[in-house]
Design a protein around this motif. Structure first.
Motif, PDB file in Angstrom:
ATOM      1  N   LEU A   1       0.863  -1.175   0.000  1.00 57.82           N
ATOM      2  CA  LEU A   1       0.000   0.000   0.000  1.00 57.82           C
ATOM      3  C   LEU A   1       0.901   1.226   0.000  1.00 57.82           C
ATOM      4  CD1 LEU A   1      -2.517  -1.029   2.801  1.00 57.82           C
ATOM      5  CD2 LEU A   1      -2.802  -1.285   0.327  1.00 57.82           C
ATOM      6  N   HIS A   2       0.601   2.169  -0.861  1.00 62.16           N
ATOM      7  CA  HIS A   2       1.351   3.422  -0.925  1.00 62.16           C
ATOM      8  C   HIS A   2       0.342   4.564  -0.826  1.00 62.16           C
ATOM      9  CE1 HIS A   2       4.974   1.315  -2.127  1.00 62.16           C
ATOM     10  NE2 HIS A   2       4.232   0.646  -3.000  1.00 62.16           N
ATOM     11  N   TRP A   3       0.613   5.508   0.044  1.00 58.18           N
ATOM     12  CA  TRP A   3      -0.262   6.655   0.231  1.00 58.18           C
ATOM     13  C   TRP A   3       0.335   7.872  -0.456  1.00 58.18           C
ATOM     14  CZ3 TRP A   3      -4.947   5.877   2.364  1.00 58.18           C
ATOM     15  CH2 TRP A   3      -5.136   4.689   3.064  1.00 58.18           C
ATOM     16  N   VAL A   4      -0.524   8.609  -1.130  1.00 61.14           N
ATOM     17  CA  VAL A   4      -0.135   9.864  -1.777  1.00 61.14           C
ATOM     18  C   VAL A   4      -0.903  10.971  -1.049  1.00 61.14           C
ATOM     19  CG1 VAL A   4      -0.083  11.166  -3.926  1.00 61.14           C
ATOM     20  CG2 VAL A   4       0.173   8.665  -3.972  1.00 61.14           C
ATOM     21  N   VAL A   5      -0.156  11.867  -0.422  1.00 64.76           N
ATOM     22  CA  VAL A   5      -0.770  12.943   0.354  1.00 64.76           C
ATOM     23  C   VAL A   5      -0.305  14.274  -0.213  1.00 64.76           C
ATOM     24  CG1 VAL A   5      -1.014  13.978   2.639  1.00 64.76           C
ATOM     25  CG2 VAL A   5      -0.853  11.487   2.407  1.00 64.76           C
ATOM     26  N   ASP A   6      -1.273  15.077  -0.635  1.00 62.73           N
ATOM     27  CA  ASP A   6      -0.983  16.391  -1.220  1.00 62.73           C
ATOM     28  C   ASP A   6       0.015  16.278  -2.376  1.00 62.73           C
ATOM     29  OD1 ASP A   6      -2.722  17.570   0.625  1.00 62.73           O
ATOM     30  OD2 ASP A   6      -1.130  17.830   2.095  1.00 62.73           O
ATOM     31  N   GLY A   7      -0.120  15.196  -3.171  1.00 61.04           N
ATOM     32  CA  GLY A   7       0.706  15.003  -4.351  1.00 61.04           C
ATOM     33  C   GLY A   7       2.045  14.336  -4.089  1.00 61.04           C
ATOM     34  N   VAL A   8       2.342  14.005  -2.835  1.00 61.48           N
ATOM     35  CA  VAL A   8       3.623  13.389  -2.482  1.00 61.48           C
ATOM     36  C   VAL A   8       3.406  11.897  -2.222  1.00 61.48           C
ATOM     37  CG1 VAL A   8       5.539  13.381  -0.846  1.00 61.48           C
ATOM     38  CG2 VAL A   8       4.431  15.542  -1.463  1.00 61.48           C
ATOM     39  N   PRO A   9       3.991  11.013  -3.051  1.00 67.16           N
ATOM     40  CA  PRO A   9       3.823   9.570  -2.822  1.00 67.16           C
ATOM     41  C   PRO A   9       4.718   9.067  -1.689  1.00 67.16           C
ATOM     42  CG  PRO A   9       5.089   9.958  -4.821  1.00 67.16           C
ATOM     43  CD  PRO A   9       4.687  11.301  -4.295  1.00 67.16           C
ATOM     44  N   GLY A  10       4.292   7.968  -1.063  1.00 65.62           N
ATOM     45  CA  GLY A  10       5.097   7.325  -0.037  1.00 65.62           C
ATOM     46  C   GLY A  10       4.976   7.923   1.345  1.00 65.62           C
ATOM     47  N   VAL A  11       3.932   8.666   1.607  1.00 70.33           N
ATOM     48  CA  VAL A  11       3.756   9.317   2.910  1.00 70.33           C
ATOM     49  C   VAL A  11       3.279   8.285   3.939  1.00 70.33           C
ATOM     50  CG1 VAL A  11       2.432  11.066   4.159  1.00 70.33           C
ATOM     51  CG2 VAL A  11       3.270  11.544   1.857  1.00 70.33           C
ATOM     52  N   GLY A  12       3.823   8.344   5.142  1.00 67.86           N
ATOM     53  CA  GLY A  12       3.430   7.424   6.205  1.00 67.86           C
ATOM     54  C   GLY A  12       2.718   8.101   7.356  1.00 67.86           C
ATOM     55  N   HIS A  13       2.875   9.411   7.450  1.00 69.01           N
ATOM     56  CA  HIS A  13       2.298  10.179   8.553  1.00 69.01           C
ATOM     57  C   HIS A  13       1.689  11.462   8.005  1.00 69.01           C
ATOM     58  CE1 HIS A  13       2.488  13.165  11.823  1.00 69.01           C
ATOM     59  NE2 HIS A  13       2.020  12.153  12.515  1.00 69.01           N
ATOM     60  N   VAL A  14       0.463  11.769   8.430  1.00 66.68           N
ATOM     61  CA  VAL A  14      -0.227  12.971   7.954  1.00 66.68           C
ATOM     62  C   VAL A  14      -0.464  13.904   9.138  1.00 66.68           C
ATOM     63  CG1 VAL A  14      -2.234  13.859   6.718  1.00 66.68           C
ATOM     64  CG2 VAL A  14      -1.386  11.573   6.214  1.00 66.68           C
ATOM     65  N   PRO A  15       0.058  15.127   9.091  1.00 62.79           N
ATOM     66  CA  PRO A  15      -0.151  16.058  10.197  1.00 62.79           C
ATOM     67  C   PRO A  15      -1.597  16.565  10.219  1.00 62.79           C
ATOM     68  CG  PRO A  15       1.025  17.146   8.417  1.00 62.79           C
ATOM     69  CD  PRO A  15       0.887  15.699   8.033  1.00 62.79           C
ATOM     70  N   PRO A  16      -2.021  17.135  11.338  1.00 62.10           N
ATOM     71  CA  PRO A  16      -3.368  17.689  11.403  1.00 62.10           C
ATOM     72  C   PRO A  16      -3.582  18.737  10.307  1.00 62.10           C
ATOM     73  CG  PRO A  16      -2.394  17.582  13.589  1.00 62.10           C
ATOM     74  CD  PRO A  16      -1.304  17.255  12.608  1.00 62.10           C
ATOM     75  N   GLY A  17      -4.813  18.832   9.845  1.00 60.22           N
ATOM     76  CA  GLY A  17      -5.176  19.794   8.814  1.00 60.22           C
ATOM     77  C   GLY A  17      -5.906  19.111   7.665  1.00 60.22           C
ATOM     78  N   GLU A  18      -6.189  19.887   6.629  1.00 61.23           N
ATOM     79  CA  GLU A  18      -6.895  19.369   5.460  1.00 61.23           C
ATOM     80  C   GLU A  18      -5.883  18.895   4.415  1.00 61.23           C
ATOM     81  OE1 GLU A  18     -10.687  21.188   3.933  1.00 61.23           O
ATOM     82  OE2 GLU A  18      -9.362  21.611   2.229  1.00 61.23           O
ATOM     83  N   HIS A  19      -6.106  17.693   3.882  1.00 61.87           N
ATOM     84  CA  HIS A  19      -5.171  17.103   2.933  1.00 61.87           C
ATOM     85  C   HIS A  19      -5.930  16.351   1.832  1.00 61.87           C
ATOM     86  CE1 HIS A  19      -1.803  17.860   5.646  1.00 61.87           C
ATOM     87  NE2 HIS A  19      -2.600  17.451   6.615  1.00 61.87           N
ATOM     88  N   ASP A  20      -5.311  16.303   0.646  1.00 66.11           N
ATOM     89  CA  ASP A  20      -5.797  15.460  -0.448  1.00 66.11           C
ATOM     90  C   ASP A  20      -5.050  14.138  -0.335  1.00 66.11           C
ATOM     91  OD1 ASP A  20      -7.518  17.397  -1.509  1.00 66.11           O
ATOM     92  OD2 ASP A  20      -5.891  18.290  -2.665  1.00 66.11           O
ATOM     93  N   VAL A  21      -5.801  13.042  -0.208  1.00 68.03           N
ATOM     94  CA  VAL A  21      -5.201  11.733   0.042  1.00 68.03           C
ATOM     95  C   VAL A  21      -5.693  10.734  -0.998  1.00 68.03           C
ATOM     96  CG1 VAL A  21      -4.932   9.870   1.735  1.00 68.03           C
ATOM     97  CG2 VAL A  21      -5.135  12.239   2.518  1.00 68.03           C
ATOM     98  N   GLN A  22      -4.759   9.907  -1.468  1.00 68.83           N
ATOM     99  CA  GLN A  22      -5.065   8.853  -2.431  1.00 68.83           C
ATOM    100  C   GLN A  22      -4.307   7.593  -2.011  1.00 68.83           C
ATOM    101  OE1 GLN A  22      -3.436   9.372  -6.424  1.00 68.83           O
ATOM    102  NE2 GLN A  22      -5.301   8.506  -7.296  1.00 68.83           N
ATOM    103  N   LEU A  23      -4.901   6.429  -2.262  1.00 63.33           N
ATOM    104  CA  LEU A  23      -4.258   5.149  -1.955  1.00 63.33           C
ATOM    105  C   LEU A  23      -3.891   4.436  -3.246  1.00 63.33           C
ATOM    106  CD1 LEU A  23      -3.454   2.844  -0.034  1.00 63.33           C
ATOM    107  CD2 LEU A  23      -5.828   2.047  -0.167  1.00 63.33           C
ATOM    108  N   TRP A  24      -2.656   3.932  -3.298  1.00 63.15           N
ATOM    109  CA  TRP A  24      -2.216   3.085  -4.402  1.00 63.15           C
ATOM    110  C   TRP A  24      -2.025   1.688  -3.834  1.00 63.15           C
ATOM    111  CZ3 TRP A  24       2.347   6.158  -7.040  1.00 63.15           C
ATOM    112  CH2 TRP A  24       1.852   7.368  -7.549  1.00 63.15           C
ATOM    113  N   ALA A  25      -2.551   0.678  -4.519  1.00 60.69           N
ATOM    114  CA  ALA A  25      -2.402  -0.720  -4.107  1.00 60.69           C
ATOM    115  C   ALA A  25      -1.666  -1.469  -5.208  1.00 60.69           C
ATOM    116  CB  ALA A  25      -3.771  -1.336  -3.863  1.00 60.69           C
TER     117      ALA A  25
END
Length: 98
Positions: A53-77
């Motif tokens: 599983l790879h997470w893309v947060v605010d356009g950055v792939p490979g994110v493991g931790h998301v800080p508080p706030g509003e974010h665009d999140v996508q999951l790659w499997a």
């Protein structure tokens, strides 16, 4: 008549979170091990060979931790054959624990 049925199926990147997610004091840790069930996703592979599983947060792939706030999140499997599935991008708000 020739009946062709593929023997391998791509994974499914199931990610349909609520608009607000509760994390710890410094944010939310995203799950990366597909063998461990998580309420954050329903990713799976019809052939039962989901590998990553790879997470893309605010356009950055490979994110493991998301800080508080509003974010665009996508999951790659990704499955064992390298087939990739991408969930739709979702906007979520991460709420910090108090």
């Amino acid at each position: 008549a020739l009946d062709f049925r593929p023997r391998a199926h791509p994974p499914v990147a199931g990610f349909d979170p609520p608009t607000h997610l509760h994390g710890g004091t410094d944010g939310l840790l995203l799950p990366h091990d597909p063998a461990v069930p998580s309420p954050l996703h329903s990713a799976h592979d019809p052939d039962d060979d989901l590998r990553a599983l790879h997470w893309v947060v605010d356009g950055v792939p490979g994110v493991g931790h998301v800080p508080p706030g509003e974010h665009d999140v996508q999951l790659w499997a990704v499955d064992a054959r390298g087939a990739l599935a991408r969930s739709p991008m979702r906007t979520v708000t991460i709420l910090a624990a108090r």
